[in-house]
Enzyme design. Structure first.
Site, PDB file in Angstrom:
ATOM      1  N   ARG A  90       0.816  -1.221   0.000  1.00 15.56           N
ATOM      2  CA  ARG A  90       0.000   0.000   0.000  1.00 15.56           C
ATOM      3  C   ARG A  90       0.851   1.273   0.000  1.00 15.56           C
ATOM      4  O   ARG A  90       0.494   2.274   0.619  1.00 15.56           O
ATOM      5  CB  ARG A  90      -0.974  -0.002   1.189  1.00 15.56           C
ATOM      6  CG  ARG A  90      -1.859  -1.241   1.222  1.00 15.56           C
ATOM      7  CD  ARG A  90      -2.974  -1.128   2.246  1.00 15.56           C
ATOM      8  NE  ARG A  90      -3.685  -2.384   2.390  1.00 15.56           N
ATOM      9  CZ  ARG A  90      -4.600  -2.862   1.537  1.00 15.56           C
ATOM     10  NH1 ARG A  90      -4.906  -2.160   0.459  1.00 15.56           N
ATOM     11  NH2 ARG A  90      -5.197  -4.017   1.751  1.00 15.56           N
ATOM     12  N   ARG A  91       1.971   1.210  -0.682  1.00 18.93           N
ATOM     13  CA  ARG A  91       2.836   2.384  -0.811  1.00 18.93           C
ATOM     14  C   ARG A  91       3.077   2.747  -2.276  1.00 18.93           C
ATOM     15  O   ARG A  91       4.005   3.488  -2.586  1.00 18.93           O
ATOM     16  CB  ARG A  91       4.177   2.134  -0.115  1.00 18.93           C
ATOM     17  CG  ARG A  91       4.058   1.819   1.370  1.00 18.93           C
ATOM     18  CD  ARG A  91       5.426   1.783   2.023  1.00 18.93           C
ATOM     19  NE  ARG A  91       5.377   1.258   3.382  1.00 18.93           N
ATOM     20  CZ  ARG A  91       6.434   1.187   4.190  1.00 18.93           C
ATOM     21  NH1 ARG A  91       7.623   1.598   3.765  1.00 18.93           N
ATOM     22  NH2 ARG A  91       6.321   0.693   5.412  1.00 18.93           N
ATOM     23  N   GLY A  92       2.273   2.181  -3.161  1.00 18.51           N
ATOM     24  CA  GLY A  92       2.388   2.526  -4.570  1.00 18.51           C
ATOM     25  C   GLY A  92       3.402   1.720  -5.349  1.00 18.51           C
ATOM     26  O   GLY A  92       3.675   2.044  -6.514  1.00 18.51           O
ATOM     27  N   VAL A  93       3.960   0.664  -4.740  1.00 12.34           N
ATOM     28  CA  VAL A  93       4.986  -0.117  -5.429  1.00 12.34           C
ATOM     29  C   VAL A  93       4.399  -0.834  -6.642  1.00 12.34           C
ATOM     30  O   VAL A  93       4.976  -0.806  -7.745  1.00 12.34           O
ATOM     31  CB  VAL A  93       5.645  -1.126  -4.464  1.00 12.34           C
ATOM     32  CG1 VAL A  93       6.581  -2.072  -5.223  1.00 12.34           C
ATOM     33  CG2 VAL A  93       6.413  -0.395  -3.367  1.00 12.34           C
ATOM     34  N   LEU A  94       3.245  -1.491  -6.469  1.00 14.05           N
ATOM     35  CA  LEU A  94       2.635  -2.204  -7.591  1.00 14.05           C
ATOM     36  C   LEU A  94       2.258  -1.247  -8.714  1.00 14.05           C
ATOM     37  O   LEU A  94       2.523  -1.522  -9.895  1.00 14.05           O
ATOM     38  CB  LEU A  94       1.402  -2.978  -7.122  1.00 14.05           C
ATOM     39  CG  LEU A  94       0.655  -3.734  -8.221  1.00 14.05           C
ATOM     40  CD1 LEU A  94       1.552  -4.784  -8.869  1.00 14.05           C
ATOM     41  CD2 LEU A  94      -0.621  -4.372  -7.675  1.00 14.05           C
ATOM     42  N   THR A  95       1.672  -0.123  -8.363  1.00 12.06           N
ATOM     43  CA  THR A  95       1.287   0.852  -9.388  1.00 12.06           C
ATOM     44  C   THR A  95       2.504   1.350 -10.154  1.00 12.06           C
ATOM     45  O   THR A  95       2.465   1.500 -11.383  1.00 12.06           O
ATOM     46  CB  THR A  95       0.537   2.027  -8.744  1.00 12.06           C
ATOM     47  OG1 THR A  95      -0.657   1.536  -8.121  1.00 12.06           O
ATOM     48  CG2 THR A  95       0.155   3.075  -9.781  1.00 12.06           C
ATOM     49  N   SER A 118      -2.769 -14.275  -9.317  1.00  9.38           N
ATOM     50  CA  SER A 118      -2.942 -14.973  -8.045  1.00  9.38           C
ATOM     51  C   SER A 118      -4.203 -14.492  -7.346  1.00  9.38           C
ATOM     52  O   SER A 118      -4.870 -15.256  -6.646  1.00  9.38           O
ATOM     53  CB  SER A 118      -1.717 -14.751  -7.152  1.00  9.38           C
ATOM     54  OG  SER A 118      -1.501 -13.362  -6.935  1.00  9.38           O
ATOM     55  N   TYR A 123      -5.966  -6.700 -10.909  1.00  8.06           N
ATOM     56  CA  TYR A 123      -5.451  -6.132 -12.155  1.00  8.06           C
ATOM     57  C   TYR A 123      -6.466  -5.378 -13.002  1.00  8.06           C
ATOM     58  O   TYR A 123      -6.080  -4.744 -13.984  1.00  8.06           O
ATOM     59  CB  TYR A 123      -4.795  -7.245 -12.975  1.00  8.06           C
ATOM     60  CG  TYR A 123      -3.540  -7.754 -12.306  1.00  8.06           C
ATOM     61  CD1 TYR A 123      -2.348  -7.051 -12.405  1.00  8.06           C
ATOM     62  CD2 TYR A 123      -3.563  -8.908 -11.528  1.00  8.06           C
ATOM     63  CE1 TYR A 123      -1.198  -7.492 -11.767  1.00  8.06           C
ATOM     64  CE2 TYR A 123      -2.421  -9.363 -10.888  1.00  8.06           C
ATOM     65  CZ  TYR A 123      -1.242  -8.652 -11.008  1.00  8.06           C
ATOM     66  OH  TYR A 123      -0.112  -9.089 -10.369  1.00  8.06           O
ATOM     67  N   PHE A 409       2.361 -19.263 -16.414  1.00  4.77           N
ATOM     68  CA  PHE A 409       3.703 -18.716 -16.613  1.00  4.77           C
ATOM     69  C   PHE A 409       4.001 -17.715 -15.519  1.00  4.77           C
ATOM     70  O   PHE A 409       4.831 -16.921 -15.581  1.00  4.77           O
ATOM     71  CB  PHE A 409       3.839 -18.074 -17.999  1.00  4.77           C
ATOM     72  CG  PHE A 409       2.793 -17.041 -18.333  1.00  4.77           C
ATOM     73  CD1 PHE A 409       2.995 -15.707 -18.007  1.00  4.77           C
ATOM     74  CD2 PHE A 409       1.611 -17.396 -18.966  1.00  4.77           C
ATOM     75  CE1 PHE A 409       2.029 -14.747 -18.307  1.00  4.77           C
ATOM     76  CE2 PHE A 409       0.650 -16.450 -19.286  1.00  4.77           C
ATOM     77  CZ  PHE A 409       0.855 -15.127 -18.959  1.00  4.77           C
TER      78      PHE A 409
END
Length: 409
Positions: A90-95, A118, A123, A409
């Site tokens: 929740r720190r914007g890493v994924l975005t 997963s 997404y 994959f």
């Protein structure tokens, strides 16, 4: 928090991969599995997020080509190995990783991005729609019989060491790829994934087994599976666990399924990740005892709307103007006129009146022909602004063969 998103260096792969494994529970993989994924990882297409010396985010993009309706093999980035360290949620890493990835994919000239999730809820906000589904079956083979087509008894079956027949099995797979949307062409090295057999994958079952189907000396199909023995006071209750099965014609298909149904000392068949329209479903005597379950599989993202829609053909003539909403990739936003048929298509920017309005996520869901635009419209996800346009587009986007991703994959 100050983090750095950068392309993966080969020297950092172990730390990067350890971050991924920890995010997925921390259970170490077998050495041969880890070594294979290291070989398959394309470092120049992978990124890591770093907080000082610590890797806190991972994401990769394989160089795939995926079949689309009409049979074309279209470049697609296979998004994989996505993780964020629990300390940095929740720190914007994924975005930040999704932003970098989609910008990169656009610069590479690849019109599609695809992934398996997963957690499917993640997404959609990045423009991915669920484009294919898969079936799982738990068949009571003690109570279900198959009615096989003529010619089935002419097919010869033989056991083989999985690694020894890898080339002929891959040749069968390659012949099938152009005929089904969603199937990726397997690049060199990916065949090894199909015969990877560490103890950790067996869950109490046997080592991987393989049976090939032959006619007149030609390989026309194969299946790879494990057998999980079990005994009850009344007798044997083993389970056949199917990994994969491919065949070039109805007789070979039926012969392989009949073999799996009839293995001695077993009474159940667990078939995972099968296409929704697979022919064996029409051969069984009792469909209810097959215990079918459906789930999401391949998530599809149109990175370049115009190029993606031009890359496929259409089941019926279509001339429709889409208003596409795409906040995450604004270069796709706006009106596109799609004109196409079974021979080809053009998709260009236009100022003409809008026929259908939808998000890029829902356009991605419909792209491979397995999700109906009419059904999305019934859910309020597609707005019809010209009467009849939704039915027209639905007929055009449909696929006679259900799209399917045969392996992860």
């Amino acid at each position: 928090m100050t983090t750095d998103v950068r392309v993966l260096r080969q020297d950092d792969w172990n730390l990067w991969y350890d971050t991924l494994i920890r995010a997925f529970g921390g259970v170490a993989e077998a050495s041969e599995e880890r070594e294979l994924w290291q070989t398959l990882t394309e470092c120049d297409r992978s990124i890591g997020v770093w907080d000082g010396d610590a890797c806190v985010g991972t994401a990769g993009a394989f160089s795939f080509r995926v079949t689309v309706p009409g049979g074309a093999s279209v470049p697609a980035a296979g998004i994989t190995m996505v993780s964020v360290a629990a300390t940095h949620r929740r720190r914007g890493v994924l975005t930040a990783m999704m932003r970098r990835q989609l910008d990169d994919i656009r610069s590479w000239g690849e019109p599609l991005a695809v992934l398996t999730a997963s957690e499917p809820a993640i997404y959609g906000r990045f423009g991915y729609g669920i484009g294919t589904h898969q079936l799982t079956a738990d068949v009571d083979t003690s109570r279900v019989r198959l009615s096989v087509p003529p010619g089935t008894d002419d097919v010869r079956l033989r056991y083989a060491v999985p690694a020894d027949v890898l080339d002929v099995c891959e040749a069968v797979y390659a012949r099938l790829v152009p005929g089904r949307p969603g199937m990726p062409a397997r690049r060199p090295g990916w065949d090894r994934l199909m015969v990877l057999d560490p103890e950790s994958r067996r869950d109490g079952a046997s080592p991987l087994q393989c049976v090939v189907a032959e006619r007149d000396g030609e390989t026309v199909g194969y299946t790879r599976f494990r057998v999980k023995p079990d005994w009850e006071p009344s007798g044997p209750k083993g389970t056949v666990v199917l990994q994969d099965l491919e065949a070039l014609d109805p007789a070979a298909h039926a012969a392989l399924w009949r073999f799996l149904f009839d293995i001695d000392l077993t009474s159940h068949l667990n078939a995972r990740n099968r296409p929704l329209d697979e022919a064996w479903l029409h051969l069984v005597s009792d469909i209810r005892r097959c215990n079918l379950r459906k789930r999401d599989s391949l998530h599809v993202r149109l990175v370049d709307v115009g190029a993606a829609l031009e890359a496929r053909t259409y089941q019926a003539p279509v001339d429709v103007v889409f208003e596409v909403e795409d906040a995450f990739c604004p270069w796709n936003e706006g009106r596109w006129r799609l004109t196409g048929d079974g021979k080809g298509a053009t998709c260009v920017r236009t100022r003409d009146s809008v026929d259908l309005a939808l998000s890029v996520r829902d356009l991605g869901a419909a792209y491979l022909g397995g999700v109906s635009l009419v059904s999305l419209g019934a859910a309020g996800r597609v707005r019809e602004l010209r009467p009849g346009a939704l039915t027209e587009a639905t007929s055009a986007f449909s696929s006679a063969i259900a799209p399917w991703l045969p392996h992860g994959f």
